[in-house]
Scaffold this motif. Structure first.
Motif, PDB file in Angstrom:
ATOM      1  N   LEU A 288      -6.939   9.598  -7.039  1.00  0.00           N
ATOM      2  CA  LEU A 288      -6.356   8.392  -6.477  1.00  0.00           C
ATOM      3  C   LEU A 288      -4.905   8.303  -6.944  1.00  0.00           C
ATOM      4  O   LEU A 288      -4.642   8.334  -8.154  1.00  0.00           O
ATOM      5  CB  LEU A 288      -7.119   7.141  -6.925  1.00  0.00           C
ATOM      6  CG  LEU A 288      -8.429   6.806  -6.199  1.00  0.00           C
ATOM      7  CD1 LEU A 288      -9.466   7.891  -6.346  1.00  0.00           C
ATOM      8  CD2 LEU A 288      -8.972   5.460  -6.706  1.00  0.00           C
ATOM      9  N   LEU A 290      -1.623   5.985  -7.086  1.00  0.00           N
ATOM     10  CA  LEU A 290      -1.311   4.567  -6.992  1.00  0.00           C
ATOM     11  C   LEU A 290       0.191   4.347  -7.168  1.00  0.00           C
ATOM     12  O   LEU A 290       0.832   5.016  -7.979  1.00  0.00           O
ATOM     13  CB  LEU A 290      -2.053   3.759  -8.057  1.00  0.00           C
ATOM     14  CG  LEU A 290      -3.590   3.736  -8.006  1.00  0.00           C
ATOM     15  CD1 LEU A 290      -4.191   4.949  -8.687  1.00  0.00           C
ATOM     16  CD2 LEU A 290      -4.117   2.463  -8.666  1.00  0.00           C
ATOM     17  N   THR A 350     -14.130   5.387  -2.555  1.00  0.00           N
ATOM     18  CA  THR A 350     -13.640   4.195  -1.840  1.00  0.00           C
ATOM     19  C   THR A 350     -14.036   2.917  -2.556  1.00  0.00           C
ATOM     20  O   THR A 350     -13.275   1.952  -2.585  1.00  0.00           O
ATOM     21  CB  THR A 350     -14.173   4.197  -0.402  1.00  0.00           C
ATOM     22  OG1 THR A 350     -15.612   4.188  -0.439  1.00  0.00           O
ATOM     23  CG2 THR A 350     -13.704   5.441   0.346  1.00  0.00           C
ATOM     24  N   ALA A 353     -11.674   2.427  -5.398  1.00  0.00           N
ATOM     25  CA  ALA A 353     -10.371   2.008  -4.871  1.00  0.00           C
ATOM     26  C   ALA A 353     -10.382   0.524  -4.523  1.00  0.00           C
ATOM     27  O   ALA A 353      -9.421  -0.211  -4.822  1.00  0.00           O
ATOM     28  CB  ALA A 353     -10.008   2.857  -3.651  1.00  0.00           C
ATOM     29  N   SER A 377      -0.647   0.267  -3.741  1.00  0.00           N
ATOM     30  CA  SER A 377      -1.176   1.018  -2.612  1.00  0.00           C
ATOM     31  C   SER A 377      -1.778   2.307  -3.161  1.00  0.00           C
ATOM     32  O   SER A 377      -1.254   2.897  -4.112  1.00  0.00           O
ATOM     33  CB  SER A 377      -0.074   1.346  -1.602  1.00  0.00           C
ATOM     34  OG  SER A 377       0.447   0.140  -1.052  1.00  0.00           O
ATOM     35  N   ILE A 378      -2.890   2.732  -2.533  1.00  0.00           N
ATOM     36  CA  ILE A 378      -3.664   3.857  -3.083  1.00  0.00           C
ATOM     37  C   ILE A 378      -3.855   4.916  -2.012  1.00  0.00           C
ATOM     38  O   ILE A 378      -4.211   4.603  -0.867  1.00  0.00           O
ATOM     39  CB  ILE A 378      -5.042   3.382  -3.606  1.00  0.00           C
ATOM     40  CG1 ILE A 378      -4.869   2.252  -4.633  1.00  0.00           C
ATOM     41  CG2 ILE A 378      -5.816   4.545  -4.197  1.00  0.00           C
ATOM     42  CD1 ILE A 378      -6.185   1.650  -5.090  1.00  0.00           C
ATOM     43  N   MET A 401      -1.005   7.852  -0.006  1.00  0.00           N
ATOM     44  CA  MET A 401      -0.528   6.585  -0.570  1.00  0.00           C
ATOM     45  C   MET A 401       0.657   6.054   0.236  1.00  0.00           C
ATOM     46  O   MET A 401       0.729   4.845   0.536  1.00  0.00           O
ATOM     47  CB  MET A 401      -0.137   6.799  -2.038  1.00  0.00           C
ATOM     48  CG  MET A 401       0.350   5.537  -2.745  1.00  0.00           C
ATOM     49  SD  MET A 401       2.141   5.291  -2.580  1.00  0.00           S
ATOM     50  CE  MET A 401       2.745   6.728  -3.442  1.00  0.00           C
ATOM     51  N   TRP A 412      -5.641   1.057   0.849  1.00  0.00           N
ATOM     52  CA  TRP A 412      -5.845   2.460   0.483  1.00  0.00           C
ATOM     53  C   TRP A 412      -6.018   3.287   1.733  1.00  0.00           C
ATOM     54  O   TRP A 412      -6.410   2.789   2.780  1.00  0.00           O
ATOM     55  CB  TRP A 412      -7.048   2.628  -0.451  1.00  0.00           C
ATOM     56  CG  TRP A 412      -8.369   2.138   0.135  1.00  0.00           C
ATOM     57  CD1 TRP A 412      -8.922   0.905  -0.023  1.00  0.00           C
ATOM     58  CD2 TRP A 412      -9.258   2.897   0.962  1.00  0.00           C
ATOM     59  NE1 TRP A 412     -10.110   0.820   0.648  1.00  0.00           N
ATOM     60  CE2 TRP A 412     -10.361   2.047   1.259  1.00  0.00           C
ATOM     61  CE3 TRP A 412      -9.264   4.184   1.480  1.00  0.00           C
ATOM     62  CZ2 TRP A 412     -11.422   2.452   2.059  1.00  0.00           C
ATOM     63  CZ3 TRP A 412     -10.333   4.591   2.264  1.00  0.00           C
ATOM     64  CH2 TRP A 412     -11.412   3.738   2.537  1.00  0.00           C
TER      65      TRP A 412
END
Length: 422
Positions: A288, A290, A350, A353, A377-378, A401, A412
């Motif tokens: 992930l 970020l 998910t 996230a 935001s991911i 991202m 995301w």
């Protein structure tokens, strides 16, 4: 005026050391003990063996007399030869001679010449054992013949070897006794020095600064041990200081100074290791990526101190949403990365996230009492769906991202190839 030269001092006689004196005494004791044991064994063995051999030959001759009695009465030489041969092969005899009442040869058996050892046994028997034994063969009160038996000496030779072994055993015991006695006498002198040398070797070769020397019974040696232990205390403190400094330097090299999170280098190394482990059980690894959506605005409007507080707050909230096996790192600036390993299904990535986005909703309190909202935001990338190496996964998650940031800040997106959120 000439002065007479001073008389020359007499040469100093070299004095033996304590260790040499004790060693000579122990050697003398060992040799005396061995000599006494050897003499005792030889005397007792010769007396006992001669008596044993004589009795054994008499019993064997009488047994042979009973065996050949019938053959002598009936004049059957073949039967007598067979009978004494059957008995002789199982006994320790070299020769058996049967004669009639007039001392004429009737039957005989002789051990065939064999190895050198067998001949040596016979020679030893002729010298050390009693001579041949002769008994009468009596039938109905009349002498019908004579049986003469000469020993082989095999058993005597075996006993002789056993005596030699006993002497060697006594020698071993004496040497052992001398060693134990010497060890006890020199223990208070040699043992502390050896212990000191052992600790010194361990410190030099293994860096075992925690080792210490035990107290000694002798005052001078005990004082030396105390000084050596004090020196080891200083070395140990110095080594511990170096270890702490090295650990601190290593932590600084692999962690972010502001948030305390692992930095990019450690994250990439851990990610590569996780990818190698996931290749065996065929499990997924999720990355992930970020990015704080309003970080530049916060920095510009509220100052760098507020920006640092936001980064620290984001790092703390990220830690709270992750499992123990997961990894979160600060890659630089306002960018963070999370590694989820292992991931058995896409929904797990998910869900985490979503949890992270929900955790960012509350405002972050600043030191001056004000609060600020920080959204992230991911981008999500999965191994092996989006990339098969660490750099590729980070790039795919970074690209996802930016797509999430452009589409809707605070959301995301999956990397290309997997559908994002509705």
């Amino acid at each position: 005026m000439m002065h007479p030269a001073p008389p020359a001092s007499p040469p100093r006689t070299p004095r033996p050391t304590l260790q040499n004196v004790l060693r000579r005494a122990h050697l003398r004791l060992a040799f005396v003990a061995v000599a006494m044991a050897a003499v005792s064994l030889i005397v007792v063995a010769v007396i006992a063996l001669r008596a044993y051999a004589g009795n054994n030959l008499h019993l064997l001759a009488r047994s042979l007399g009973y065996t050949v009695e019938a053959a002598l009465v009936f004049g059957d030489r073949i039967a007598a030869t067979e009978e004494i041969g059957l008995i002789a092969k199982d006994e320790d005899v070299a020769e058996i001679v049967v004669t009639d009442s007039k001392s004429r040869p009737f039957a005989a058996w002789k051990l065939p010449a064999a190895s050198t050892i067998a001949r040596l046994e016979r020679e030893v028997a002729d010298v050390a054992l009693p001579g041949p034994v002769t008994v009468q063969v009596v039938h109905d009160g009349n002498v019908v013949g004579y049986v003469t038996v000469r020993g082989q000496g095999h058993q005597f030779f075996g006993f002789l070897l056993g005596g030699v072994g006993g002497i060697l055993a006594c020698l071993s015991v004496s040497v052992l006794g001398a060693y134990v006695s010497s060890k006890r006498v020199l223990r208070n002198i040699v043992a502390p020095l050896r212990a000191l040398a052992g600790v010194a070797h361990a410190v030099r070769r293994e860096r075992a600064f925690e080792r210490r020397v035990e107290p000694a019974a002798i005052a001078e040696l005990n004082e030396l041990n105390d000084d050596f232990n004090a020196l080891l205390d200083e070395f140990e403190n110095w080594q511990n200081t170096l270890r702490h400094e090295n650990a601190s330097l290593e932590h600084k090299a692999t962690h972010d100074a502001l948030t305390g999170l692992p930095n990019r280098g450690q994250f990439e190394a851990r990610l590569m290791r996780a990818l190698g482990e996931a290749a065996v059980p065929e499990q997924q690894v999720a990355v992930l990526y970020l990015d704080c959506d309003r970080f530049k605005e916060i920095n510009d409007c509220l100052g760098h101190e507020a920006g640092d507080a936001v980064l620290i707050g984001i790092a703390a909230r990220l830690r709270m949403q992750l499992r123990e096996a997961d990894l979160v790192a600060r890659l630089g600036g306002d960018e963070f990365a999370v590694m989820l390993a292992p991931v058995r299904e896409t929904a797990s990535a998910t869900r985490i996230a979503e949890d992270i986005l929900c955790a960012m909703v509350p405002s972050i309190a600043l030191s001056d009492g004000r609060t600020v909202s920080a959204m992230v935001s991911i981008g999500i990338a999965l191994y092996p769906d989006h990339a098969i190496d660490a750099i590729g996964l980070l790039r795919a998650a970074d690209a996802a991202m930016y797509r999430a940031k452009r589409a809707r800040p605070g959301s995301w997106q999956f990397a290309e190839g997997v559908a994002g959120p509705a």
